[in-house]
Structure formats: C-alpha cells, structure tokens
Design a protein around this motif. Structure first.
Motif, PDB file in Angstrom:
ATOM      1  N   SER A 132       0.838  -1.200   0.000  1.00  0.00           N
ATOM      2  CA  SER A 132       0.000   0.000   0.000  1.00  0.00           C
ATOM      3  C   SER A 132       0.877   1.257   0.000  1.00  0.00           C
ATOM      4  CB  SER A 132      -0.915  -0.009   1.223  1.00  0.00           C
ATOM      5  OG  SER A 132      -1.656   1.175   1.286  1.00  0.00           O
ATOM      6  N   THR A 133       1.929   1.247   0.778  1.00  0.00           N
ATOM      7  CA  THR A 133       2.862   2.385   0.819  1.00  0.00           C
ATOM      8  C   THR A 133       3.539   2.568  -0.533  1.00  0.00           C
ATOM      9  OG1 THR A 133       3.264   2.029   3.174  1.00  0.00           O
ATOM     10  CG2 THR A 133       4.918   3.303   1.975  1.00  0.00           C
ATOM     11  N   TYR A 134       4.012   1.456  -1.114  1.00  0.00           N
ATOM     12  CA  TYR A 134       4.679   1.533  -2.416  1.00  0.00           C
ATOM     13  C   TYR A 134       3.728   2.090  -3.478  1.00  0.00           C
ATOM     14  CZ  TYR A 134       7.709  -2.011  -0.179  1.00  0.00           C
ATOM     15  OH  TYR A 134       8.520  -2.719   0.680  1.00  0.00           O
ATOM     16  N   SER A 135       2.509   1.592  -3.462  1.00  0.00           N
ATOM     17  CA  SER A 135       1.518   2.011  -4.451  1.00  0.00           C
ATOM     18  C   SER A 135       1.192   3.493  -4.307  1.00  0.00           C
ATOM     19  CB  SER A 135       0.255   1.161  -4.283  1.00  0.00           C
ATOM     20  OG  SER A 135      -0.712   1.546  -5.213  1.00  0.00           O
ATOM     21  N   GLY A 136       1.015   3.946  -3.085  1.00  0.00           N
ATOM     22  CA  GLY A 136       0.742   5.369  -2.839  1.00  0.00           C
ATOM     23  C   GLY A 136       1.875   6.250  -3.322  1.00  0.00           C
ATOM     24  N   PHE A 137       3.102   5.814  -3.068  1.00  0.00           N
ATOM     25  CA  PHE A 137       4.272   6.580  -3.514  1.00  0.00           C
ATOM     26  C   PHE A 137       4.309   6.653  -5.039  1.00  0.00           C
ATOM     27  CE2 PHE A 137       8.673   6.472  -5.050  1.00  0.00           C
ATOM     28  CZ  PHE A 137       9.175   7.643  -4.497  1.00  0.00           C
ATOM     29  N   GLU A 138       4.130   5.505  -5.679  1.00  0.00           N
ATOM     30  CA  GLU A 138       4.195   5.470  -7.149  1.00  0.00           C
ATOM     31  C   GLU A 138       3.116   6.378  -7.751  1.00  0.00           C
ATOM     32  OE1 GLU A 138       3.772   2.211 -10.759  1.00  0.00           O
ATOM     33  OE2 GLU A 138       4.527   1.526  -8.822  1.00  0.00           O
ATOM     34  N   ARG A 139       1.909   6.291  -7.221  1.00  0.00           N
ATOM     35  CA  ARG A 139       0.813   7.140  -7.715  1.00  0.00           C
ATOM     36  C   ARG A 139       1.111   8.621  -7.511  1.00  0.00           C
ATOM     37  NH1 ARG A 139      -2.591   3.672  -5.480  1.00  0.00           N
ATOM     38  NH2 ARG A 139      -2.839   4.946  -3.620  1.00  0.00           N
ATOM     39  N   ALA A 140       1.555   8.978  -6.310  1.00  0.00           N
ATOM     40  CA  ALA A 140       1.829  10.385  -5.992  1.00  0.00           C
ATOM     41  C   ALA A 140       2.955  10.929  -6.869  1.00  0.00           C
ATOM     42  CB  ALA A 140       2.183  10.537  -4.514  1.00  0.00           C
ATOM     43  N   GLN A 141       4.009  10.144  -7.054  1.00  0.00           N
ATOM     44  CA  GLN A 141       5.135  10.596  -7.869  1.00  0.00           C
ATOM     45  C   GLN A 141       4.726  10.751  -9.340  1.00  0.00           C
ATOM     46  OE1 GLN A 141       8.385  11.561  -7.044  1.00  0.00           O
ATOM     47  NE2 GLN A 141       7.399  11.607  -5.042  1.00  0.00           N
ATOM     48  N   THR A 142       3.967   9.809  -9.847  1.00  0.00           N
ATOM     49  CA  THR A 142       3.508   9.885 -11.237  1.00  0.00           C
ATOM     50  C   THR A 142       2.579  11.083 -11.420  1.00  0.00           C
ATOM     51  OG1 THR A 142       3.723   7.492 -11.462  1.00  0.00           O
ATOM     52  CG2 THR A 142       2.357   8.612 -13.087  1.00  0.00           C
ATOM     53  N   ASP A 143       1.655  11.278 -10.489  1.00  0.00           N
ATOM     54  CA  ASP A 143       0.747  12.429 -10.567  1.00  0.00           C
ATOM     55  C   ASP A 143       1.519  13.742 -10.546  1.00  0.00           C
ATOM     56  OD1 ASP A 143      -1.384  10.685 -10.607  1.00  0.00           O
ATOM     57  OD2 ASP A 143      -2.015  11.076  -8.528  1.00  0.00           O
ATOM     58  N   GLU A 144       2.478  13.852  -9.668  1.00  0.00           N
ATOM     59  CA  GLU A 144       3.276  15.085  -9.565  1.00  0.00           C
ATOM     60  C   GLU A 144       4.094  15.313 -10.834  1.00  0.00           C
ATOM     61  OE1 GLU A 144       4.748  18.616  -8.224  1.00  0.00           O
ATOM     62  OE2 GLU A 144       3.097  17.441  -7.381  1.00  0.00           O
ATOM     63  N   ALA A 145       4.668  14.257 -11.375  1.00  0.00           N
ATOM     64  CA  ALA A 145       5.451  14.392 -12.618  1.00  0.00           C
ATOM     65  C   ALA A 145       4.550  14.820 -13.772  1.00  0.00           C
ATOM     66  CB  ALA A 145       6.140  13.067 -12.945  1.00  0.00           C
TER      67      ALA A 145
END
Length: 161
Positions: A132-145
C-alpha cells in the motif's frame, strides 16, 4: 529295557500354597504415577521454553525482513524514495514486491517449523501494508510528474503567444 506302567498311587505334584503380601501395591502405583506426572510436567516446561525460543527467533527474522525492506525504501543514498522520483517511480510496486518476496523466501528457510504459520501470517500482513505504501508513492510521484509536465507545457505555450 522295560518301562514300568501301572498305577503308582496319587503321585501328582502338589503346589505349596504361599501368600505374597500386596499391601504396598497402592504406594508403588502412586510412586509410578508421581514419576509420570513429574516427567510430563518437565516435558511441558521444556516445550514452553522451546516455544518461547522459537517465537523469539521468528520475531527476529521478521524484524530483519522489515529492516531490509525499510533500507531499500528509505536509505538516503540508495533508497527508492530518493532514486525513483517522478516518472522513474513507475514500477516501484513490482520491483519492491519482488525484492521483498526474495528476502521472504530466503528467511523462511530459517523459521522454526512450529512457527511457520505465524511467520507467514505476519509477513503477509506486513507486505499488504508495505505494498500500500509503495503504491501510494508510485501514484503520488507519477501524478506530480504529470502535473509538472503539464505546467511546463502550458508555460511554454503561453511564452510562444
């Protein structure tokens, strides 16, 4: 040579009647029972101590797994949160899950057999949280990029006008 035959009278062996004292049979039985109870108690105590040692070893293995995963994730030089920013975060969930699973399979070889079910349940619960932590990070980073890319595109378009 002739074998004598005939009636020789009442020459059958007679058993001597004797009495054996059995007055202490209950005491002997109680003593044997007490020895059995003491052995069972000793065995139970040994098993409890062994169980405690097995639980402690399993918890140490779980802690080691968590530590390895945290290092991969948070290390200031090589951690994913530092090296996989922006669009590079794509695939973090898969990569971290593979690495965690490889560590799990290796660690599982060291788990006492009596603790296998506990170990598996604890690792799986932790892995759900980590994923869940990994998924949240990946989503947040992709959204920000994507947001930064869109802002840059808009800024460039405005400058051309």
């Amino acid at each position: 040579m002739r074998i004598p035959t005939g009636n020789f009278g009442n020459v059958t062996p007679q058993a001597q009647q004797t009495r054996v004292s059995v007055g202490n049979v209950g005491a002997v039985g109680n003593a044997v029972s007490n020895i059995g109870a003491a052995l069972e108690q000793s065995s139970d105590l040994f098993q409890r101590e062994q169980d405690k040692a097995d639980v402690a070893a399993t918890q140490a293995i779980l802690t080691d797994l968590e530590s390895k995963s945290n290092d991969r994730w948070e290390n200031p030089q090589t951690g994913v949160t530092v090296t996989r920013q922006g669009f590079k975060s794509s695939g973090v969930v898969t990569d971290m899950d593979k690495a965690d699973s490889a560590d799990y399979e290796e660690a599982r070889k060291r788990v006492p057999p009596s603790q296998m079910v506990y170990f598996d349940a604890q690792w799986k619960a932790g892995q759900v949280r980590r994923t869940s932590t990994y998924s949240g990070f990946e989503r947040a980073q992709t959204d920000e990029a994507q947001r930064q890319q869109l802002n840059a595109t808009v800024a460039t378009s405005v400058e051309r006008l």
